[in-house]
Design a protein around this motif. Structure first.
Motif, PDB file in Angstrom:
ATOM      1  N   UNK A 126       0.851  -1.194   0.000  1.00 49.41           N
ATOM      2  CA  UNK A 126       0.000   0.000   0.000  1.00 49.41           C
ATOM      3  C   UNK A 126       0.889   1.247   0.000  1.00 49.41           C
ATOM      4  N   UNK A 127       0.607   2.219  -0.884  1.00 47.26           N
ATOM      5  CA  UNK A 127       1.415   3.443  -0.874  1.00 47.26           C
ATOM      6  C   UNK A 127       1.055   4.315   0.324  1.00 47.26           C
ATOM      7  N   UNK A 128       1.693   4.022   1.457  1.00 47.43           N
ATOM      8  CA  UNK A 128       1.361   4.758   2.685  1.00 47.43           C
ATOM      9  C   UNK A 128       1.762   6.232   2.571  1.00 47.43           C
ATOM     10  N   UNK A 129       2.610   6.580   1.588  1.00 50.01           N
ATOM     11  CA  UNK A 129       2.916   7.988   1.345  1.00 50.01           C
ATOM     12  C   UNK A 129       1.646   8.757   0.977  1.00 50.01           C
ATOM     13  N   UNK A 130       0.729   8.071   0.271  1.00 47.06           N
ATOM     14  CA  UNK A 130      -0.522   8.721  -0.150  1.00 47.06           C
ATOM     15  C   UNK A 130      -1.611   8.527   0.887  1.00 47.06           C
ATOM     16  N   UNK A 131      -1.757   7.262   1.300  1.00 45.61           N
ATOM     17  CA  UNK A 131      -2.872   6.906   2.180  1.00 45.61           C
ATOM     18  C   UNK A 131      -2.359   6.718   3.601  1.00 45.61           C
ATOM     19  N   UNK A 132      -2.487   7.726   4.421  1.00 48.26           N
ATOM     20  CA  UNK A 132      -2.076   7.605   5.825  1.00 48.26           C
ATOM     21  C   UNK A 132      -2.927   8.549   6.669  1.00 48.26           C
ATOM     22  N   UNK A 133      -2.852   8.368   7.990  1.00 50.11           N
ATOM     23  CA  UNK A 133      -3.726   9.102   8.911  1.00 50.11           C
ATOM     24  C   UNK A 133      -3.369  10.578   9.019  1.00 50.11           C
ATOM     25  N   UNK A 134      -2.220  10.983   8.470  1.00 56.69           N
ATOM     26  CA  UNK A 134      -1.822  12.387   8.591  1.00 56.69           C
ATOM     27  C   UNK A 134      -2.176  13.227   7.379  1.00 56.69           C
ATOM     28  N   UNK A 135      -2.675  12.567   6.333  1.00 56.14           N
ATOM     29  CA  UNK A 135      -2.982  13.308   5.118  1.00 56.14           C
ATOM     30  C   UNK A 135      -4.494  13.391   4.925  1.00 56.14           C
ATOM     31  N   UNK A 136      -5.032  14.606   5.007  1.00 56.19           N
ATOM     32  CA  UNK A 136      -6.470  14.765   4.819  1.00 56.19           C
ATOM     33  C   UNK A 136      -6.880  14.346   3.415  1.00 56.19           C
ATOM     34  N   UNK A 137      -6.046  14.703   2.432  1.00 53.11           N
ATOM     35  CA  UNK A 137      -6.369  14.344   1.047  1.00 53.11           C
ATOM     36  C   UNK A 137      -6.427  12.821   0.911  1.00 53.11           C
ATOM     37  N   UNK A 138      -5.468  12.134   1.538  1.00 50.58           N
ATOM     38  CA  UNK A 138      -5.442  10.677   1.489  1.00 50.58           C
ATOM     39  C   UNK A 138      -6.640  10.063   2.201  1.00 50.58           C
ATOM     40  N   UNK A 139      -7.017  10.655   3.326  1.00 50.50           N
ATOM     41  CA  UNK A 139      -8.167  10.153   4.094  1.00 50.50           C
ATOM     42  C   UNK A 139      -9.444  10.261   3.261  1.00 50.50           C
ATOM     43  N   UNK A 140      -9.619  11.420   2.592  1.00 55.30           N
ATOM     44  CA  UNK A 140     -10.795  11.594   1.734  1.00 55.30           C
ATOM     45  C   UNK A 140     -10.771  10.562   0.608  1.00 55.30           C
ATOM     46  N   UNK A 192      -7.712   7.756 -16.510  1.00 58.29           N
ATOM     47  CA  UNK A 192      -8.211   9.128 -16.613  1.00 58.29           C
ATOM     48  C   UNK A 192      -8.051   9.904 -15.318  1.00 58.29           C
ATOM     49  N   UNK A 193      -8.102   9.218 -14.181  1.00 60.97           N
ATOM     50  CA  UNK A 193      -8.057   9.930 -12.897  1.00 60.97           C
ATOM     51  C   UNK A 193      -6.646   9.926 -12.292  1.00 60.97           C
ATOM     52  N   UNK A 194      -5.991   8.768 -12.302  1.00 62.73           N
ATOM     53  CA  UNK A 194      -4.694   8.650 -11.628  1.00 62.73           C
ATOM     54  C   UNK A 194      -3.616   9.612 -12.132  1.00 62.73           C
ATOM     55  N   UNK A 195      -3.500   9.852 -13.458  1.00 61.63           N
ATOM     56  CA  UNK A 195      -2.398  10.718 -13.887  1.00 61.63           C
ATOM     57  C   UNK A 195      -2.371  12.076 -13.179  1.00 61.63           C
ATOM     58  N   UNK A 196      -3.534  12.630 -12.853  1.00 58.82           N
ATOM     59  CA  UNK A 196      -3.499  13.904 -12.107  1.00 58.82           C
ATOM     60  C   UNK A 196      -3.724  13.697 -10.613  1.00 58.82           C
ATOM     61  N   UNK A 197      -4.564  12.710 -10.243  1.00 58.04           N
ATOM     62  CA  UNK A 197      -4.868  12.524  -8.811  1.00 58.04           C
ATOM     63  C   UNK A 197      -3.631  12.091  -8.016  1.00 58.04           C
ATOM     64  N   UNK A 198      -2.863  11.157  -8.579  1.00 59.81           N
ATOM     65  CA  UNK A 198      -1.690  10.675  -7.838  1.00 59.81           C
ATOM     66  C   UNK A 198      -0.668  11.795  -7.662  1.00 59.81           C
ATOM     67  N   UNK A 199      -0.535  12.630  -8.706  1.00 53.36           N
ATOM     68  CA  UNK A 199       0.388  13.754  -8.622  1.00 53.36           C
ATOM     69  C   UNK A 199      -0.077  14.708  -7.516  1.00 53.36           C
ATOM     70  N   UNK A 200      -1.398  14.951  -7.521  1.00 54.09           N
ATOM     71  CA  UNK A 200      -1.985  15.841  -6.519  1.00 54.09           C
ATOM     72  C   UNK A 200      -1.768  15.282  -5.108  1.00 54.09           C
ATOM     73  N   UNK A 201      -2.043  13.980  -4.949  1.00 53.59           N
ATOM     74  CA  UNK A 201      -1.919  13.363  -3.628  1.00 53.59           C
ATOM     75  C   UNK A 201      -0.466  13.322  -3.165  1.00 53.59           C
ATOM     76  N   UNK A 202       0.449  13.041  -4.107  1.00 56.96           N
ATOM     77  CA  UNK A 202       1.845  12.863  -3.681  1.00 56.96           C
ATOM     78  C   UNK A 202       2.507  14.193  -3.345  1.00 56.96           C
ATOM     79  N   UNK A 203       1.922  15.307  -3.848  1.00 52.47           N
ATOM     80  CA  UNK A 203       2.510  16.603  -3.507  1.00 52.47           C
ATOM     81  C   UNK A 203       1.678  17.343  -2.461  1.00 52.47           C
ATOM     82  N   UNK A 204       0.530  16.724  -2.088  1.00 56.76           N
ATOM     83  CA  UNK A 204      -0.372  17.397  -1.162  1.00 56.76           C
ATOM     84  C   UNK A 204       0.257  17.558   0.212  1.00 56.76           C
ATOM     85  N   UNK A 205       0.079  18.733   0.794  1.00 61.09           N
ATOM     86  CA  UNK A 205       0.603  18.953   2.138  1.00 61.09           C
ATOM     87  C   UNK A 205      -0.526  19.013   3.154  1.00 61.09           C
ATOM     88  N   UNK A 206      -1.768  18.786   2.696  1.00 62.49           N
ATOM     89  CA  UNK A 206      -2.872  18.806   3.659  1.00 62.49           C
ATOM     90  C   UNK A 206      -3.308  17.401   4.033  1.00 62.49           C
TER      91      UNK A 206
END
Lengths: 206, 138
Positions: A126-140, A192-206
């Motif tokens: 699991x990419x815990x960099x994206x999906x973790x308890x400290x990232x609001x974007x990942x939680x959503x 269609x979604x991942x090319x921009x969503x993953x970039x957004x999630x991996x750079x997200x600071x919220x």
């Protein structure tokens, strides 16, 4: 004692390696056989429905107002499934991260995810960099993903185990159509979604 | 109780199989939907082919299940729109979180606590279907 270890270690080593896809497929077919023989149908997502009923959803929503006495087996299957994951990670862990293809690793690099480091445990699960308890974007993102899986599985009366394996094994046309749907949805998210969503999630600071 | 323990045992085997097959890996699902590896197709293909053969022989031989019944499946009424729509909704989520319902539980066992949140989402989706789903084509 030492001899025992010498005997046991190669054995454990064998199953501690990742299993070949053909072995994994046969193991799943054995599960289908066992559950069918035991008079049940292999279908994991029904457990969500059972959990809602157990939690008392039947008081408000008539859909969940069902008898769950004959669902006890499913609860035990689920407890076992969690336990199996635990045993595999504690005692049978693979020595190397999942060996995904280099083109997938390149794609991940392009959206700002290194592999396998984006899974903090290094296992490549699991990419815990994206999906973790400290990232609001990942939680959503995980809540939305879970919601779609739960909703779609109930609307379609089954998930991967019920349709893609059991339903297809029973040569059911509705299951084939549902599996085609799985792929329509999966391809939309991935291409269609991942090319921009993953970039957004991996750079997200919220 | 013995019956329940045997289902628990099947679950244990399922959890180990899903982990060792790497089918619980988000990265494997991504790779599958990008058509960059045969791995997942091999697993599903062998599972379906072998299961179909097993089910066919159980039916053909008239083998009884442990509760004395013949092997059969509850058939769904064919509704192309519904199956495709429901499947697509599921697929959108499956690719996003990289796990279908089985792996959600297996990954919790593997120590990924964030999957508890996926489970919460899945239960919410189930509740939403129970409350509003009847309005969709069936």
């Amino acid at each position: 004692m030492e001899n025992l270890f010498v005997l046991a270690i190669p054995g454990l080593d064998g199953i501690s390696q990742p299993w070949h896809w053909s072995v994994s497929g046969l193991a799943l077919a054995l599960i289908v056989f066992l559950l069918t023989w035991m008079g049940r149908k292999f279908g994991i997502s029904s457990s969500f429905e059972t959990m809602c009923t157990v939690a008392g959803a039947g008081k408000r929503i008539s859909y969940f107002n069902t008898d769950i006495k004959d669902k006890t087996w499913l609860i035990f299957l689920v407890i076992g499934t969690i336990g199996g994951g635990f045993i595999a990670s504690e005692f049978l862990a693979s020595p190397e991260p999942v060996a995904i293809s280099s083109s997938t690793i390149d794609f991940l690099g392009g959206v700002g995810l290194s592999y396998p480091d984006s899974d903090a445990s290094g296992r490549g699960f699991i990419p815990t960099d994206l999906f973790n308890w400290n990232s609001w974007a990942g939680i959503v993102a995980v809540l939305i993903g879970g919601f779609l899986v739960g909703f779609g599985a109930r609307y379609g009366r089954g998930c991967t185990s019920g349709h893609a394996i059991t339903g297809l094994a029973h040569l059911q046309l509705p299951s084939l159509l549902t599996v085609i749907g799985f792929f329509i949805g999966g391809l939309i998210t991935t291409h269609l979604v991942f090319p921009w969503l993953l970039k957004l999630l991996s750079t997200s600071t919220i | 109780m013995l019956k329940n323990i045997s289902f628990l045992a099947v679950g244990l085997f399922f959890g180990i199989t899903m982990t060792k097959s790497e089918a619980i890996s988000w990265y494997r699902i991504l790779e599958m939907f990008r058509f960059e590896s045969f791995h997942m197709y091999g697993i599903i293909g062998v599972a379906v082919a072998a299961s179909a053969l097993i089910i066919w022989s159980m039916k053909r031989s008239g083998m009884k299940t442990l509760d004395g019944k013949l092997v059969a499946i509850q058939t769904l009424e064919l509704n192309v729109k519904r199956h495709l729509l429901a499947g697509s909704i599921f697929g959108l989520g499956w690719a996003l979180i990289g796990s279908c319902p089985g792996p959600i539980y297996v990954l919790i066992g593997n120590g990924y606590s964030i999957l508890l949140l996926v489970l919460v989402g899945a239960l919410a989706g189930t509740l939403a279907y129970g409350a509003l789903g009847q309005k969709l084509p069936h």
